[in-house]
Enzyme design. Sequence first.
Site, PDB file in Angstrom:
ATOM      1  N   TYR A 189      14.177  -6.424   7.121  1.00  0.00           N
ATOM      2  CA  TYR A 189      14.054  -5.015   7.718  1.00  0.00           C
ATOM      3  C   TYR A 189      13.071  -4.866   8.792  1.00  0.00           C
ATOM      4  O   TYR A 189      12.068  -5.399   8.873  1.00  0.00           O
ATOM      5  CB  TYR A 189      13.606  -4.096   6.480  1.00  0.00           C
ATOM      6  CG  TYR A 189      13.439  -2.839   7.139  1.00  0.00           C
ATOM      7  CD1 TYR A 189      14.831  -1.954   7.175  1.00  0.00           C
ATOM      8  CD2 TYR A 189      12.199  -2.105   7.863  1.00  0.00           C
ATOM      9  CE1 TYR A 189      14.627  -0.707   8.036  1.00  0.00           C
ATOM     10  CE2 TYR A 189      12.426  -0.992   8.650  1.00  0.00           C
ATOM     11  CZ  TYR A 189      13.581  -0.197   8.490  1.00  0.00           C
ATOM     12  OH  TYR A 189      13.296   0.917   9.303  1.00  0.00           O
TER      13      TYR A 189
ATOM     14  N   ARG B  90      20.731  -3.692  -0.057  1.00  0.00           N
ATOM     15  CA  ARG B  90      21.209  -2.322  -0.405  1.00  0.00           C
ATOM     16  C   ARG B  90      21.754  -1.694   0.539  1.00  0.00           C
ATOM     17  O   ARG B  90      21.599  -1.903   1.865  1.00  0.00           O
ATOM     18  CB  ARG B  90      19.732  -1.735  -0.604  1.00  0.00           C
ATOM     19  CG  ARG B  90      18.827  -2.422  -1.903  1.00  0.00           C
ATOM     20  CD  ARG B  90      19.219  -2.104  -3.348  1.00  0.00           C
ATOM     21  NE  ARG B  90      19.171  -0.866  -3.513  1.00  0.00           N
ATOM     22  CZ  ARG B  90      20.119  -0.271  -4.403  1.00  0.00           C
ATOM     23  NH1 ARG B  90      20.861  -1.051  -5.181  1.00  0.00           N
ATOM     24  NH2 ARG B  90      20.064   1.103  -4.765  1.00  0.00           N
TER      25      ARG B  90
ATOM     26  N   ARG C 175      -3.428   9.968   2.466  1.00  0.00           N
ATOM     27  CA  ARG C 175      -4.341  10.373   3.486  1.00  0.00           C
ATOM     28  C   ARG C 175      -5.171  11.581   2.883  1.00  0.00           C
ATOM     29  O   ARG C 175      -4.806  12.364   2.238  1.00  0.00           O
ATOM     30  CB  ARG C 175      -3.802  10.795   4.787  1.00  0.00           C
ATOM     31  CG  ARG C 175      -3.053   9.877   5.409  1.00  0.00           C
ATOM     32  CD  ARG C 175      -2.637  10.764   6.703  1.00  0.00           C
ATOM     33  NE  ARG C 175      -1.750   9.703   7.593  1.00  0.00           N
ATOM     34  CZ  ARG C 175      -0.685  10.102   7.930  1.00  0.00           C
ATOM     35  NH1 ARG C 175      -0.086  11.283   7.570  1.00  0.00           N
ATOM     36  NH2 ARG C 175       0.402   9.194   8.705  1.00  0.00           N
TER      37      ARG C 175
ATOM     38  N   ARG D 107       1.008  -1.222   0.164  1.00  0.00           N
ATOM     39  CA  ARG D 107       0.049   0.010  -0.155  1.00  0.00           C
ATOM     40  C   ARG D 107       0.937   1.074   0.047  1.00  0.00           C
ATOM     41  O   ARG D 107       1.956   1.234   0.214  1.00  0.00           O
ATOM     42  CB  ARG D 107      -0.915   0.127   1.261  1.00  0.00           C
ATOM     43  CG  ARG D 107      -0.116   0.265   2.500  1.00  0.00           C
ATOM     44  CD  ARG D 107      -0.928   0.113   3.669  1.00  0.00           C
ATOM     45  NE  ARG D 107      -0.121   0.332   4.659  1.00  0.00           N
ATOM     46  CZ  ARG D 107       0.095   1.516   5.369  1.00  0.00           C
ATOM     47  NH1 ARG D 107      -0.942   2.561   4.903  1.00  0.00           N
ATOM     48  NH2 ARG D 107       0.767   1.672   6.360  1.00  0.00           N
TER      49      ARG D 107
ATOM     50  N   ASP E  83      11.937  -2.135  12.033  1.00  0.00           N
ATOM     51  CA  ASP E  83      12.106  -1.088  12.779  1.00  0.00           C
ATOM     52  C   ASP E  83      12.764  -1.243  14.204  1.00  0.00           C
ATOM     53  O   ASP E  83      12.668  -2.300  14.685  1.00  0.00           O
ATOM     54  CB  ASP E  83      10.639  -0.203  12.817  1.00  0.00           C
ATOM     55  CG  ASP E  83      10.480   0.444  11.666  1.00  0.00           C
ATOM     56  OD1 ASP E  83      11.425   0.981  11.099  1.00  0.00           O
ATOM     57  OD2 ASP E  83       9.299   0.547  11.033  1.00  0.00           O
TER      58      ASP E  83
ATOM     59  N   GLU F  18      22.031  11.749   1.634  1.00  0.00           N
ATOM     60  CA  GLU F  18      21.807  10.374   1.551  1.00  0.00           C
ATOM     61  C   GLU F  18      21.710   9.832   0.138  1.00  0.00           C
ATOM     62  O   GLU F  18      20.812  10.194  -0.726  1.00  0.00           O
ATOM     63  CB  GLU F  18      20.559   9.695   2.477  1.00  0.00           C
ATOM     64  CG  GLU F  18      20.376   8.288   2.381  1.00  0.00           C
ATOM     65  CD  GLU F  18      19.212   7.941   3.320  1.00  0.00           C
ATOM     66  OE1 GLU F  18      19.113   8.328   4.696  1.00  0.00           O
ATOM     67  OE2 GLU F  18      18.360   7.090   2.608  1.00  0.00           O
TER      68      GLU F  18
ATOM     69  N   ARG G 238      17.696  11.903   0.150  1.00  0.00           N
ATOM     70  CA  ARG G 238      17.154  12.905   1.384  1.00  0.00           C
ATOM     71  C   ARG G 238      18.337  13.755   1.585  1.00  0.00           C
ATOM     72  O   ARG G 238      19.514  13.462   1.569  1.00  0.00           O
ATOM     73  CB  ARG G 238      17.022  11.895   2.395  1.00  0.00           C
ATOM     74  CG  ARG G 238      16.054  10.702   2.030  1.00  0.00           C
ATOM     75  CD  ARG G 238      15.233  10.181   3.384  1.00  0.00           C
ATOM     76  NE  ARG G 238      16.084   9.089   3.834  1.00  0.00           N
ATOM     77  CZ  ARG G 238      15.647   8.419   4.878  1.00  0.00           C
ATOM     78  NH1 ARG G 238      14.627   8.819   5.569  1.00  0.00           N
ATOM     79  NH2 ARG G 238      16.182   7.520   5.436  1.00  0.00           N
TER      80      ARG G 238
HETATM   81  C1  LIG Z   1      18.810   3.797   7.010  1.00  0.00           C
HETATM   82  C2  LIG Z   1      18.091   3.379   8.056  1.00  0.00           C
HETATM   83  C3  LIG Z   1      17.164   4.172   8.927  1.00  0.00           C
HETATM   84  C4  LIG Z   1      16.386   3.826   9.849  1.00  0.00           C
HETATM   85  N1  LIG Z   1      15.628   4.571  10.466  1.00  0.00           N
HETATM   86  C5  LIG Z   1      14.777   3.963  11.530  1.00  0.00           C
HETATM   87  C6  LIG Z   1      13.713   4.718  12.083  1.00  0.00           C
HETATM   88  O1  LIG Z   1      13.649   5.802  11.683  1.00  0.00           O
HETATM   89  N2  LIG Z   1      13.070   3.955  13.246  1.00  0.00           N
HETATM   90  C7  LIG Z   1      13.013   2.896  13.351  1.00  0.00           C
HETATM   91  O2  LIG Z   1      12.349   2.243  14.267  1.00  0.00           O
HETATM   92  N3  LIG Z   1      14.185   2.142  12.892  1.00  0.00           N
HETATM   93  C8  LIG Z   1      14.879   2.548  11.635  1.00  0.00           C
HETATM   94  N4  LIG Z   1      15.820   1.563  11.119  1.00  0.00           N
HETATM   95  C9  LIG Z   1      15.963   0.268  11.576  1.00  0.00           C
HETATM   96  C10 LIG Z   1      16.950   0.180  12.881  1.00  0.00           C
HETATM   97  O3  LIG Z   1      18.218   0.673  12.144  1.00  0.00           O
HETATM   98  C11 LIG Z   1      17.109  -1.484  13.099  1.00  0.00           C
HETATM   99  O4  LIG Z   1      15.789  -1.560  13.497  1.00  0.00           O
HETATM  100  C12 LIG Z   1      18.145  -1.733  13.953  1.00  0.00           C
HETATM  101  O5  LIG Z   1      19.418  -1.307  13.824  1.00  0.00           O
HETATM  102  C13 LIG Z   1      17.936  -3.072  14.561  1.00  0.00           C
HETATM  103  O6  LIG Z   1      18.994  -3.513  15.535  1.00  0.00           O
HETATM  104  P1  LIG Z   1      19.842  -4.778  15.402  1.00  0.00           P
HETATM  105  O7  LIG Z   1      20.466  -4.932  16.711  1.00  0.00           O
HETATM  106  O8  LIG Z   1      18.977  -5.940  14.789  1.00  0.00           O
HETATM  107  O9  LIG Z   1      20.901  -4.409  14.224  1.00  0.00           O
HETATM  108  P2  LIG Z   1      22.065  -3.360  14.231  1.00  0.00           P
HETATM  109  O10 LIG Z   1      21.824  -2.111  14.537  1.00  0.00           O
HETATM  110  O11 LIG Z   1      22.527  -3.682  12.725  1.00  0.00           O
HETATM  111  O12 LIG Z   1      23.218  -4.115  15.019  1.00  0.00           O
HETATM  112  C14 LIG Z   1      24.326  -5.130  14.561  1.00  0.00           C
HETATM  113  C15 LIG Z   1      25.531  -5.147  15.147  1.00  0.00           C
HETATM  114  O13 LIG Z   1      26.219  -6.451  14.940  1.00  0.00           O
HETATM  115  C16 LIG Z   1      27.544  -6.041  14.776  1.00  0.00           C
HETATM  116  N5  LIG Z   1      28.219  -6.983  14.089  1.00  0.00           N
HETATM  117  C17 LIG Z   1      27.766  -7.820  12.897  1.00  0.00           C
HETATM  118  N6  LIG Z   1      28.783  -8.642  12.671  1.00  0.00           N
HETATM  119  C18 LIG Z   1      29.785  -8.888  13.556  1.00  0.00           C
HETATM  120  C19 LIG Z   1      30.909  -9.607  13.664  1.00  0.00           C
HETATM  121  N7  LIG Z   1      31.100 -10.402  12.839  1.00  0.00           N
HETATM  122  N8  LIG Z   1      31.719  -9.285  15.100  1.00  0.00           N
HETATM  123  C20 LIG Z   1      31.293  -8.266  15.778  1.00  0.00           C
HETATM  124  N9  LIG Z   1      30.240  -7.319  15.472  1.00  0.00           N
HETATM  125  C21 LIG Z   1      29.283  -7.567  14.259  1.00  0.00           C
HETATM  126  C22 LIG Z   1      27.384  -4.813  13.833  1.00  0.00           C
HETATM  127  O14 LIG Z   1      28.832  -3.776  13.791  1.00  0.00           O
HETATM  128  C23 LIG Z   1      26.303  -4.003  14.514  1.00  0.00           C
HETATM  129  O15 LIG Z   1      26.879  -3.055  15.387  1.00  0.00           O
HETATM  130  C24 LIG Z   1      16.477   2.237  10.129  1.00  0.00           C
HETATM  131  C25 LIG Z   1      17.429   1.511   9.361  1.00  0.00           C
HETATM  132  C26 LIG Z   1      18.287   2.027   8.238  1.00  0.00           C
HETATM  133  C27 LIG Z   1      19.068   1.194   7.375  1.00  0.00           C
END
Ligand SMILES: Cc1cc2nc3c(=O)[nH]c(=O)nc-3n(C[C@H](O)[C@H](O)[C@H](O)COP(=O)(O)OP(=O)(O)OC[C@H]3O[C@@H](n4cnc5c(N)ncnc54)[C@H](O)[C@@H]3O)c2cc1C
Length: 380
Positions: free
Chosen positions: A355, A251, A177, A173, A357, A307, A282
């Site tokens: 993906y 990506r 609005r 979707r 949030d 960006e 952006r």
């Molecule tokens: C551009 C962008 C904008 C976003 N904006 C929003 C937003 O506005 N609001 C929202 O709710 N969410 C947003 N998100 C989503 C948000 O970033 C994720 O929900 C969040 O990062 C998930 O946390 P995570 O712990 O799963 O992963 P991550 O934050 O990616 O953490 C994973 C960690 O593992 C570490 N790691 C990986 N492999 C290894 C290894 N081999 N050894 C040691 N360390 C390692 C990495 O260095 C990283 O620090 C956005 C995402 C992107 C890409």
Amino acid sequence: MSYLIVGSGFWGATIAERIATVMKQPVTIIDKRDHIGGNCHSSLDEETGIECHRYGSHIFHTSIPQVWEYLSRFCEFTSYRHKVLITHGGKVYAMPINLFTINAFYGKNFTPSGAEAFLAAEIARDRIEQPANLEEKAVSLIGRPLYEAFIRNYTRKQWERDPKKLPSAIISRLPFRTCYNMDYFNDTWQGVPRDGYFTLFKNMLAHPNITVRLNCDYASIRSEIPSDATVIYTGMPDELFGYKYGELEWRSLRFEWETHDVRDFQGTTVMNYADPDVPWTRIHEFKHYHPERTAPFNGGKTVICREYPATWSRGEEACYPVNDERNTALYARYAAEAAQTPGLILGGRLGAYRYWDMDKAVADALHVFETRILPMSATL
Ligand SMILES: Cc1cc2nc3c(=O)[nH]c(=O)nc-3n(C[C@H](O)[C@H](O)[C@H](O)COP(=O)(O)OP(=O)(O)OC[C@H]3O[C@@H](n4cnc5c(N)ncnc54)[C@H](O)[C@@H]3O)c2cc1C
């Protein structure tokens, strides 16, 4: 039994905090980066004192009460509500498409029902019954003129592909609005941490049972890990298994940072750029996330970041998974192998190849803790 968490983003930090607090067990959390917080990391710009989200704007929003309650233990959120603007043809419009956008774009003064009837006629003109690609899907939802102005070129920049060649499933979707609500998110709770994401993560990992090791790649310590340890891994599964089945596609994004000698560069946190002659998608201006921090907000300088979408290759930031048929099948093979590896739990957005949030990452971590990790304490 010992616990090693690889990755200090929201997923890993939540698990670490729960093991330390609820199970009262020692836990080590490592990250290959030089900071905690994963992609949600923020830090103060030295020159201006402005807090910058280092991996792009991060706005917290959720309708999950457990996640809101859990994170509120570690920080206070501001009342920031996200609004996004978009520049097209030298004019600024509101996103997602709403009654302001529709009236400004068509030079009309529609009421909500007037706009609905008008758009229904616009949509009917293309007679699309079975949308075969992203373009047809978008036109069937909002009509061709709005699609061409605000969606077509932005999407082309984002994916580096013609929307006619992208599957319609990418958009189930399009948020639009026919009222004047300009909020980007509909969630019950929204904001940014008042003292910054860096303080939120510091508080989550402050428990004395938690040891944090930075600049530490899992590969470099793998051989030292005791055989009875539980490894909770939030990195990429294909990397973990030496790419034995092939490489998962992502990506990426490239950020260009600038400091300007103006108090206010664009008057808002995020400005999207819809037109093809502008190469970035952006511009983020971080001071607008914290108008309550009066000194940096009113100071004569500002920090912005442009960006640019980018094709991902190994070593670059993996931002968005490409959840097509090939990658979904490939991921399933890695996930199956992880499930059969004793002492390994795969998680987080990289480990799940999803993906999410921030709130979904925290909700999933809380669930995995309750259902897979906490039950282990019964066997200790
Ligand atoms: C551009 C962008 C904008 C976003 N904006 C929003 C937003 O506005 N609001 C929202 O709710 N969410 C947003 N998100 C989503 C948000 O970033 C994720 O929900 C969040 O990062 C998930 O946390 P995570 O712990 O799963 O992963 P991550 O934050 O990616 O953490 C994973 C960690 O593992 C570490 N790691 C990986 N492999 C290894 C290894 N081999 N050894 C040691 N360390 C390692 C990495 O260095 C990283 O620090 C956005 C995402 C992107 C890409």
